[in-house]
Write an enzyme that holds these catalytic residues in place. Structure first.
Site, short mmCIF file in Angstrom:
data_model
loop_
_atom_site.label_atom_id
_atom_site.label_comp_id
_atom_site.label_asym_id
_atom_site.label_seq_id
_atom_site.Cartn_x
_atom_site.Cartn_y
_atom_site.Cartn_z
N GLY A 144 0.80 -1.23 0.00
CA GLY A 144 0.00 0.00 0.00
C GLY A 144 0.83 1.27 0.00
O GLY A 144 0.28 2.38 0.03
N SER A 182 10.03 -6.67 -0.61
CA SER A 182 11.42 -7.00 -0.25
C SER A 182 11.77 -6.42 1.13
O SER A 182 12.51 -5.45 1.22
CB SER A 182 12.39 -6.55 -1.34
P1 ADP Z 1 1.78 -1.21 -3.34
O1 ADP Z 1 2.02 -1.62 -4.76
O2 ADP Z 1 2.98 -0.62 -2.68
O3 ADP Z 1 1.14 -2.29 -2.51
P2 ADP Z 1 -0.34 0.37 -4.47
O4 ADP Z 1 0.31 1.16 -5.53
O5 ADP Z 1 -1.12 -0.85 -4.86
O6 ADP Z 1 0.73 0.00 -3.35
O7 ADP Z 1 -1.35 1.30 -3.64
C1 ADP Z 1 -1.00 2.60 -3.22
C2 ADP Z 1 -2.26 3.42 -2.98
O8 ADP Z 1 -1.90 4.69 -2.45
C3 ADP Z 1 -3.05 3.66 -4.27
O9 ADP Z 1 -4.42 3.58 -3.98
C4 ADP Z 1 -2.66 5.12 -4.61
O10 ADP Z 1 -3.65 5.80 -5.34
C5 ADP Z 1 -2.50 5.72 -3.23
N1 ADP Z 1 -1.60 6.92 -3.19
C6 ADP Z 1 -1.91 8.09 -2.60
N2 ADP Z 1 -0.94 8.99 -2.77
C7 ADP Z 1 0.05 8.37 -3.47
C8 ADP Z 1 1.32 8.80 -3.97
N3 ADP Z 1 1.80 10.03 -3.76
N4 ADP Z 1 2.07 7.90 -4.65
C9 ADP Z 1 1.62 6.63 -4.86
N5 ADP Z 1 0.41 6.17 -4.43
C10 ADP Z 1 -0.37 7.02 -3.74
#
Ligand code: ADP
Length: 200
Positions: A37, A108
């Site tokens: 997340g 990781s």
């Molecule tokens: P991961 O792949 O690390 O598990 P995801 O990309 O699936 O995380 O999820 C990240 C969430 O956070 C998404 O819903 C995204 O829209 C939200 N988010 C909010 N702000 C940001 C930001 N600045 N950069 C990346 N994601 C963000």
């Protein structure tokens, strides 16, 4: 015939540098590490689109996807996590030898695991990017509902809740997503990546 012989004797085996020249780039593994997340997949997709738009050629390797294919026999024990990363690092290396930039999205979670990836890929080709988002923010986002399940004990070995998470100490690039839009985080990331993948 030994494996180093060329099966087409009148032609030489093309090298990585030949392929990088064709693709007009330097191949690297852009290794995004961070909690579930934190924004790895979101930023990887944005980064890939931005790089392709600028004429670079890339391949995303995402934990959730490789766990459905090449790593579908692995779970989340420490041993399996290590094997997961060993295999994806080897796959990255194949892409890099083909001149292609990989964008890796893998939690990781430990220093040892990331060091293993770096050793396989090679120190010069491994760009560690810490998607630096505090646990409480990731948990609040709870994109996949897994934090809630982990807190209830329905998901075991979940990084940050009931499995270890060690922050990178000296990441090459730090990207903050808390209080930043995706576009702002991407801008900071791409500005630091482009010089590293551009040919001299
Ligand atoms: P991961 O792949 O690390 O598990 P995801 O990309 O699936 O995380 O999820 C990240 C969430 O956070 C998404 O819903 C995204 O829209 C939200 N988010 C909010 N702000 C940001 C930001 N600045 N950069 C990346 N994601 C963000």
């Amino acid at each position: 015939m030994n494996s180093s012989q060329n099966i087409f004797p009148d032609k030489r085996v093309l090298r990585r540098s030949d392929k990088e020249k064709i693709l007009k780039q330097r191949a690297k593994a852009i290794w995004l590490t961070g909690l579930s997340g934190s924004g790895k997949t979101t930023l990887a997709i944005e980064l890939e689109n931005a790089l392709i738009e600028k004429g670079f050629f890339t391949q995303i390797l995402d934990g959730d996807i490789v766990r459905m294919g090449i790593n579908n026999n692995l779970g989340f024990s420490e041993k399996d996590r290590k094997e997961n990363i060993r295999r994806v690092a080897e796959v990255s290396k194949l892409f890099i030898n083909c001149g292609i930039i990989t964008i890796n999205c893998f939690v990781s979670p430990t220093i040892v695991i990331r060091r293993e990836a770096k050793n396989i890929i090679g120190v010069d080709d491994f760009i560690e990017v810490f998607i630096n988002t505090p646990l409480e923010i990731c948990e609040k986002r709870d994109v996949k509902g897994l934090y809630a399940k982990a807190r209830k004990g329905e998901v075991l070995d979940f990084t940050g809740v009931n499995a270890p998470w060690e922050e990178p100490e000296n990441a090459d690039i730090n990207v903050f997503t808390n209080k930043m839009t995706v576009a702002e985080s991407l801008k900071s990331l791409i500005n630091q990546v482009i010089p590293l993948v551009t040919q001299a």
